[in-house]
Design an enzyme around this catalytic site. Structure first.
Site, PDB file in Angstrom:
ATOM      1  N   ASP A 187       0.920  -1.356   0.077  1.00 32.33           N
ATOM      2  CA  ASP A 187       0.215  -0.041  -0.152  1.00 32.33           C
ATOM      3  C   ASP A 187       0.835   1.232   0.101  1.00 32.33           C
ATOM      4  OD1 ASP A 187      -2.089   1.730   0.998  1.00 32.33           O
ATOM      5  OD2 ASP A 187      -3.288   0.198   0.763  1.00 32.33           O
ATOM      6  N   HIS A 232      -3.411   6.357   3.475  1.00 32.02           N
ATOM      7  CA  HIS A 232      -4.297   5.145   3.423  1.00 32.02           C
ATOM      8  C   HIS A 232      -3.674   3.971   3.899  1.00 32.02           C
ATOM      9  CE1 HIS A 232      -5.935   2.171   0.117  1.00 32.02           C
ATOM     10  NE2 HIS A 232      -6.680   3.217  -0.070  1.00 32.02           N
ATOM     11  N   SER A 264     -11.164  -0.500  -0.389  1.00 34.57           N
ATOM     12  CA  SER A 264      -9.757  -0.500   0.330  1.00 34.57           C
ATOM     13  C   SER A 264      -9.843  -0.682   1.812  1.00 34.57           C
ATOM     14  CB  SER A 264      -9.217   0.897   0.079  1.00 34.57           C
ATOM     15  OG  SER A 264      -8.443   1.178  -1.238  1.00 34.57           O
TER      16      SER A 264
END
Length: 659
Positions: free
Chosen positions: A63, A132, A448
């Protein structure tokens, strides 16, 4: 085709760029930290307890990196790093060897393919600038952190933790501040993760429909389970990403929590929308002037004098022109620029309240449906000096919230790349998930956020069943999934309009972790069989259609049923040694289903595997769309093993529907 210089290379492709898809959820899934509230029959502990909270399972997260100082990654009380770990803690900008610990046991970063300008804006290290990757990692494996809420403002307050809170994290930073995740970096990270010794790989990223990361097969061949986000381009059909059969592809669903926000009109009528309106500095008890600016285009805003007022953006006749997500972003930017002090935005799907985060709490932004917006607009029409007040957002949790539902943004099947492979595989919570971002906690939505829920459950199942293959774990999750909501009704999918969810919305259904511990039967696949599938994609094998139809997946898709088709599946008994299962068939509309045999039995000393054949016959000769059904093997007590069916009848090839 293999080259002369490099015979081990089967293909070479241009570097393409993927992107990241943008805790109450664990309790909602039944993974209560202290044990399940409702015990399963003959089950004293839930999955979380039986798996020892994921102790020493190593989860690789590919990621945007991680923020190691977050309280979610505190390693207090952890045993030494597992001796089998072969990874490194790669140093870099604002990251040294002590940035790793007994929780974050390894970290790498990959800058190839990233421009110098982007590298200047980001940390050249595993440190996460965007948040994220940190959000994903803490959702998977975050330690318990008490009394947190959305940006510390009191919304969603409670304990944050990951689904496998005692597991270890290996971080692979491939995504950068511009949102790009070069495929070359992803492939290098996968290769490193295999060598490092991860047990599960979690990838909350993807490219475009049809672009696949085939190299994940290397990991599965080594016994590593791979979990992907399914994409955020729903509710449009054929948008699902990451559709290769050896990975788990995850759709996003809602949980039993919402954020109602009261809107009071000047006539004292009280209406309710959704918001994240928590910032005390912009909360006002005063009424403000209301302006109805239709579609909130620049011309209308300029002519409406919206400065210091609350703006209603409501233009249902234009809803088909632009997606709600894009329209909302435009409305926020334009109303802020025009000097407004609040926004009420109407759209047909409001389950992703995270879209209003672009307001940054500079002003209240409230999402309402068209019915509420019509009432506000009607008040505005008949009132000489219309005013409105937006109250602080509240948190609603529990039975008053219809859940789960498939999120409107969650990408839908069928797969563009592989018409015989059902995708997505499973749905999991992905709307308004509270997890770590830098030093705080933030509500985010997307597949996600759904993907790490399945990654964590995969890790827990791997802990309980260390001998199970990735296919067995995937089967256990899919075949025990639920198709009914918390009220006992069939799960719905948000869209235009809302409808009953089908397998192209949520695969086998909504994940039910505690049932997946003991699925009774599983659909196993020798990972080498996937090599044949891969070779078919390269055009190196004949008879691929039959092979793909009969790949032993926990689903059946027949995209071109002309007269009849027969497919076979094999189940492996992982439940009681002696058992008898009877089949229950829900036939797709317009299709007859014949099962041979309809009863399978397992005896002590006998085979643990049984093969059955499914013959599907079109009842009418039509060029149609897909219809759906299921096959369930039941032992009459604890085990009900369900797989979905999707069938499309055709008369002519390559034509889906003559209507």
């Amino acid at each position: 085709v293999p080259s002369v210089e490099f015979p081990e290379v089967v293909r070479v492709k241009l570097n393409t760029y993927h992107k990241p898809h943008t805790t109450q959820s664990w309790d909602f899934l039944g993974l209560d930290y202290d044990g399940p509230q409702q015990q399963q029959p003959q089950q004293q502990e839930g999955l979380l307890q039986r798996a020892k909270y994921g102790e020493n399972i190593i989860i690789g997260v590919i990621d945007s990196g991680i923020w190691p100082e977050s309280r979610s990654f505190d390693d207090t009380g952890y045993s030494p790093v597992p001796a089998r770990w072969n990874g490194v803690c790669q140093i870099g900008h604002a990251w040294n060897a002590t940035s790793c610990n007994r929780k974050i046991i390894g970290a790498r970063w990959y800058s190839g393919g990233i421009s110098a300008d982007v590298l200047k804006m980001d940390y050249n290290s595993p440190r996460d600038l965007t948040g994220h990757g940190t959000h994903v990692a803490s959702t998977i494996a975050g330690s318990q952190v008490w009394n947190v809420s959305h940006r510390g403002g009191g919304l969603g307050v409670g304990m944050a933790r990951g689904g496998a809170p005692r597991s270890r994290l290996a971080i692979y930073k491939v995504c950068w501040v511009d949102g790009s995740c070069p495929e070359a970096a992803i492939l290098a990270a996968i290769d490193d993760a295999i060598k490092d010794g991860v047990d599960v790989l979690s990838l909350s990223l993807g490219g475009s429909p049809g672009e696949e990361i085939f190299e994940t097969l290397h990991a599965v061949l080594q016994g590593i389970s791979v979990v992907f986000a399914g994409g955020n381009e729903g509710p449009v059909p054929q948008t699902v990403l990451n559709a290769v059969p050896w990975v788990m592809t995850v759709a996003a669903s809602t949980i039993d929590r919402s954020f109602p926000t009261q809107v009071t009109l000047g006539n004292n009528e009280k209406l309710v929308g959704q918001s994240l309106h928590y910032n005390a500095s912009v909360i006002s008890n005063d009424f403000k002037a209301l302006v109805h600016a239709r579609s909130c285009d620049m011309e209308t805003l300029a002519s409406s004098n919206v400065t210091g007022k609350i703006v209603l953006c409501y233009a249902p006749e234009e809803a088909f022109l632009i997606s709600p997500r894009v329209a909302l972003r435009n409305a926020i930017n334009r109303t802020l620029e025009a000097g407004a002090k609040g926004l009420i935005f109407a759209q047909y799907a409001i389950n992703n309240v995270n879209n209003v985060a672009a307001c940054n709490n500079i002003m209240p932004c409230v999402l309402v449906d068209f019915e509420i917006a019509h009432r506000i607009a009607s008040y505005w029409d008949i009132t000489r000096s219309p005013v409105v007040k937006v109250s602080p957002t509240m948190s609603a949790v529990g039975n008053e919230v219809l859940s789960p539902r498939v999120a409107s943004f969650s990408s839908r099947g069928p797969s563009l790349a592989f018409s015989t492979i059902l995708k997505p595989d499973i749905a999991a919570p992905g709307v308004n998930i509270l997890a770590a971002v830098r030093g705080t906690y933030v509500l985010l939505s997307g597949t996600s956020m759904a993907c790490p829920h399945v990654s964590a459950v995969t890790a827990l199942l791997k802990s309980v069943h260390p001998g199970w293959s990735p296919a067995m774990i995937k089967s256990a999750i899919i075949t025990t999934a639920s198709v009914i909501d918390s009220f006992g009704m069939l799960i719905q999918a948000e869209g235009v309009p809302r409808k009953l969810a089908d397998p192209f919305d949520f695969g086998g259904g909504h994940m039910d972790p505690n049932r997946a511990i003991d699925p009774g039967l599983v659909y196993d696949v020798d990972a080498k069989e996937y090599n044949k599938f891969f070779n078919c994609t390269l055009g190196l094998l004949d008879g691929c259609e039959s092979y793909q139809l009969n790949l032993n997946l926990p689903s059946i898709v027949v995209p071109t049923l002309k007269d009849n088709a027969t497919v076979s599946r094999t189940v492996t008994n992982v439940g009681p040694v002696e058992a008898t299962y009877r089949v229950v068939v829900e036939a797709p509309a317009g299709v007859a289903v014949l099962m041979e045999p309809s009863i399978i039995s397992f005896t002590r000393g006998g085979s643990t595997r049984a093969t059955f054949r499914v013959t599907l016959t079109a009842k009418q000769r039509v060029q149609g769309g897909y219809s759906f059904g299921s096959i369930t093997w039941s032992d009459g007590s604890a085990h009900s093993v369900r797989i979905p069916i999707a069938v499309r009848t055709v008369i002519q090839d390559f034509v889906s529907d003559t209507s």
